[in-house]
Motif scaffolding. Structure first.
Motif, PDB file in Angstrom:
ATOM      1  N   SER A 119      -7.871  -3.855  -1.371  1.00  0.00           N
ATOM      2  CA  SER A 119      -7.000  -4.298  -1.157  1.00  0.00           C
ATOM      3  C   SER A 119      -7.692  -5.732  -1.352  1.00  0.00           C
ATOM      4  CB  SER A 119      -6.881  -3.758   0.709  1.00  0.00           C
ATOM      5  OG  SER A 119      -8.238  -4.123   1.047  1.00  0.00           O
TER       6      SER A 119
ATOM      7  N   SER B 190       0.517   4.005  -2.846  1.00  0.00           N
ATOM      8  CA  SER B 190       0.298   4.917  -2.537  1.00  0.00           C
ATOM      9  C   SER B 190       1.509   6.143  -3.179  1.00  0.00           C
ATOM     10  CB  SER B 190       0.248   5.740  -1.367  1.00  0.00           C
ATOM     11  OG  SER B 190      -0.870   4.790  -0.986  1.00  0.00           O
TER      12      SER B 190
ATOM     13  N   ARG C 284       0.770  -1.766   0.254  1.00  0.00           N
ATOM     14  CA  ARG C 284      -0.004   0.015  -0.024  1.00  0.00           C
ATOM     15  C   ARG C 284       0.509   0.844  -0.384  1.00  0.00           C
ATOM     16  NH1 ARG C 284      -4.752  -1.233   4.559  1.00  0.00           N
ATOM     17  NH2 ARG C 284      -5.958  -2.813   3.016  1.00  0.00           N
TER      18      ARG C 284
END
Length: 322
Positions: free
Chosen positions: A314, A245, A241
């Protein structure tokens, strides 16, 4: 202990997993002899091992405890008065120091397994977790469910798995074999916060679970258990993540996706694209184009659900990737 393999039949590439249909339309029935190290650290050895039907079998002995997670074929395992047919629906514990005998009961069919050999310290800690969760001494044979089966295939064959993801998945597999359950979530831990700091600070490095645990002065088992209980996801996904990002921020203005992928810690353009596409439902190139006057993205379609459901991205992540 048995050695792992890949298929050898006319028309089947050596790197394809068992069960592939050959160029002649026949299911692959056997494997070529193979014993390949997939992962080797001070606390855990993972081997991809296979024995063809023609391989001479018989007495088997391992000095240390091992866990076999079969993914192809079948074999018969005997220790003392215990005898059992082992296939891809079972997990076999080979207890160190015991003499065993194995045979191939089905004509023309060998077998292949992921073999996990934990260090005594790692095994002791997983065993302690099992006891706290209500388990006892690991049985010789445990059932393998679909999730565990997928984990085994990902550890052996997923080209975009990371060191960190493989470390944590291996502890999960050992926990399944030992009957370890998950304890209730603890209160926020300073240790978890420190781990997150390391992941932020070194997000582009190919970190292993053992490296992070060593930096924090704890064991890999303890770290992965407490992190997942508090955060609700494993370290490798948290790391993913963080990387993605950054990718969302940098992609619109990046001239080379390959260079960006390497800067983010991915091994290649393909590695990055596979991870990005799995999570977001769109390729990095398409995302970049959408931010530079190209076709806009319908995230409801891309993520396969409502954009209000923040879990969609996710949950679509391929396991395990980076």
């Amino acid at each position: 202990m048995h050695s792992v393999s890949r298929l050898t039949q006319a028309g089947v590439p050596a790197r394809w997993p068992p069960g592939t249909i050959s160029a002649f339309g026949d299911p692959v029935r056997d494997v070529a002899w193979r014993r390949e190290t997939v992962h080797d650290s001070p606390s855990l050895l993972i081997e991809d091992s296979a024995l063809p039907f023609a391989q001479a079998l018989g007495r088997d002995y391992a000095p240390n405890d091992q866990f076999a997670f079969p993914y192809f074929g079948v074999f018969r395992w005997r220790v003392g008065s215990f005898e059992r047919l082992i296939d891809a629906n079972a997990i076999l514990r080979i207890r160190g120091g015991e003499e065993a005998f194995e045979t191939h009961p089905v004509q023309g069919v060998g077998h292949a397994s992921a073999i996990l050999t934990p260090s005594p310290a790692l095994l002791d800690e997983v065993r302690a977790l099992s006891r706290r969760a209500g388990g006892d001494v690991a049985p010789i044979v445990t059932s393998m469910d679909d999730r565990t089966r997928l984990m085994v295939h990902d550890i052996l064959f997923n080209p975009i798995s990371t060191i960190l993801g493989r470390d944590e998945a291996s502890i999960d597999l050992l926990a399944v074999a030992m009957g370890t359950g998950s304890a209730a979530p603890p209160r926020p831990s300073p240790l978890v916060e420190k781990a997150k700091e390391i992941l932020h600070d070194r997000f582009a490095e190919p970190l292993s679970l053992e490296q992070i645990a060593r930096d924090l002065g704890v064991t890999p088992v303890y770290l992965t258990q407490i992190f997942r209980r508090q955060e609700g996801l494993p370290l490798y996904r948290y790391q993913t993540r963080l990387r993605l990002s950054r990718a969302l921020l940098l992609l619109p203005d990046c001239a080379s996706i390959t260079e960006l992928a390497l800067d983010l810690g991915y091994s290649s353009h393909a590695h990055f694209t596979a991870t990005f596409s799995t999570v977001f439902g769109i390729t990095p190139r398409a995302f970049r184009a959408s931010r530079n006057g190209g076709r806009p993205i319908d995230w409801t379609v891309a993520l396969g659900g409502s954009p209000q459901d923040s879990r969609n991205g996710s949950d679509r992540e391929a396991w395990p990737n980076a």
